[in-house]
Design an enzyme around this catalytic site. Structure first.
Site, mmCIF file in Angstrom:
data_model
loop_
_atom_site.group_PDB
_atom_site.id
_atom_site.type_symbol
_atom_site.label_atom_id
_atom_site.label_comp_id
_atom_site.label_asym_id
_atom_site.label_seq_id
_atom_site.Cartn_x
_atom_site.Cartn_y
_atom_site.Cartn_z
ATOM 1 N N HIS A 1 0.835 -1.209 0.000
ATOM 2 C CA HIS A 1 0.000 0.000 0.000
ATOM 3 C C HIS A 1 0.867 1.255 0.000
ATOM 4 C CE1 HIS A 1 1.096 -0.458 4.199
ATOM 5 N NE2 HIS A 1 0.737 0.793 4.420
ATOM 6 N N ASP B 1 0.625 5.061 1.823
ATOM 7 C CA ASP B 1 -0.095 5.615 2.966
ATOM 8 C C ASP B 1 -1.091 6.698 2.555
ATOM 9 O OD1 ASP B 1 1.156 4.005 4.828
ATOM 10 O OD2 ASP B 1 2.705 5.472 5.325
ATOM 11 N N HIS C 1 4.734 0.178 0.275
ATOM 12 C CA HIS C 1 5.482 -0.589 1.258
ATOM 13 C C HIS C 1 4.626 -1.699 1.846
ATOM 14 C CE1 HIS C 1 3.692 2.809 3.478
ATOM 15 N NE2 HIS C 1 3.651 2.007 4.538
ATOM 16 N N ARG D 1 5.866 6.257 13.979
ATOM 17 C CA ARG D 1 5.946 6.874 12.665
ATOM 18 C C ARG D 1 5.409 8.295 12.713
ATOM 19 N NH1 ARG D 1 1.763 4.857 8.529
ATOM 20 N NH2 ARG D 1 0.675 6.677 9.330
#
Length: 316
Positions: free
Chosen positions: A142, A144, A292, A307
């Site tokens: 996917h 983000d 990723h 993150r």
């Protein structure tokens, strides 16, 4: 009398039995692997060492202290490395949450995400995977937050706790994925737009009661199927399994068939880099140019990550 030569016939080609493979798959053969955009000057780096981890994507950066202010020249050279390698790795950074956010702010305003668990501050997302039965945001390729009008420019991820094995993250170069599409596919999708929606990606983990109140905040949006990178101008595939639901103006069967083909492109190993984490490592990736995949192969052990994401622009 001169003899007249008899006409010769070429031997018949050997016959092969009927054979075919299903359409719209991934096939063996040479891949075009261009790391840099056409016409881009490949210059040496002056302020740090770059250790390539893949043919077109992924580089370890050595000689930079991420906990210190970067300065304009260092920030500019790191940005060039990000554009050229798509994901940068910094071993043993061991940043505080505040320092991690401060580093990311060199690239712009930080995002908040009400769909994910909060860390030390509103901008820090925490992935605390200690319960093997808990929902997981893993095991899927996917990009983000493409369900936003302005998907993230990039993200900075740090592993706080690593399992004794597994837990790698993989990234795929979506410019290489576009480059290798058949020309007839490129012709069909250039200029096309697709719908992105947060519900498909999160409904696997959250109840309708949790997601329904957020529908007004995150309505479906349309983005180009092929976007141009705002800094390099390079064309890249910009659809992903988690959030892309259909191609605008196509009938559903035709759209589904094309999207299945495009989703598969991230699975080609030649376009990928895989990173084995150690505690305190940092990865900084260009969310515009990559997909990723966080590999969930470490149960029953724990993996804890934080993150921060940098707000981006409207894809063009």
């Amino acid at each position: 009398m001169t003899a007249i030569a008899e006409p010769t016939t070429a031997p018949a080609a050997p016959l092969l039995r009927d054979h075919r493979i299903p359409a719209d798959g991934l096939y063996e053969g040479v891949r075009v692997l261009n790391r840099l955009p056409e016409g881009w000057e490949d210059r040496p780096y002056e302020r740090f060492e770059v250790v390539p981890q893949g043919r077109t994507i992924g580089a370890e950066i050595r000689g930079v202290d991420l906990s210190r202010p970067l300065g304009d020249a260092l920030r500019a050279e790191l940005n060039r490395a990000l554009l050229e390698w798509k994901v940068l790795f910094f071993r043993g950074a061991h940043l505080t949450s505040g320092a991690q956010a401060a580093f990311a702010r060199n690239w712009g305003e930080l995002e908040t995400n009400p769909l994910l668990a909060r860390g030390a501050s509103e901008e820090v997302v925490r992935f605390d995977k200690k319960d093997p039965t808990a929902p997981t945001f893993e095991n899927v390729w996917h990009t983000d937050v493409t369900f936003r009008e302005r998907p993230a420019l990039g993200a900075v991820l740090q592993l706080r706790e690593v399992p004794p094995f597994g837990g790698d993250t993989m990234w795929a170069d979506m410019a290489a994925a576009y480059d290798n599409l058949p020309q007839e596919v490129k012709d069909r999708i250039d200029g096309a737009k697709a719908v992105h929606d947060f519900i498909p990606g999160f409904s696997r983990f959250y109840s309708a009661e949790r997601l329904a109140p957020l529908q007004e905040q995150f309505p479906p949006v349309e983005h180009p199927v092929v976007r141009r990178h705002p800094e390099t101008g390079r064309k890249m595939l910009f659809v992903n399994t988690s959030f892309t639901t259909r191609i605008v103006g196509w009938d559903q069967e035709e759209s589904d068939r094309m999207l299945r083909l495009l989703f598969q492109q991230a699975h080609v190993p030649e376009y990928q880099v895989r990173f084995r984490w150690q505690a305190g490592d940092v990865a900084f990736w260009d969310n515009r140019a990559t997909q990723h995949y966080a590999v969930y192969d470490y149960a029953p052990h724990a993996r804890v990550a934080e993150r921060v994401a940098i707000a981006g622009d409207r894809p063009q």
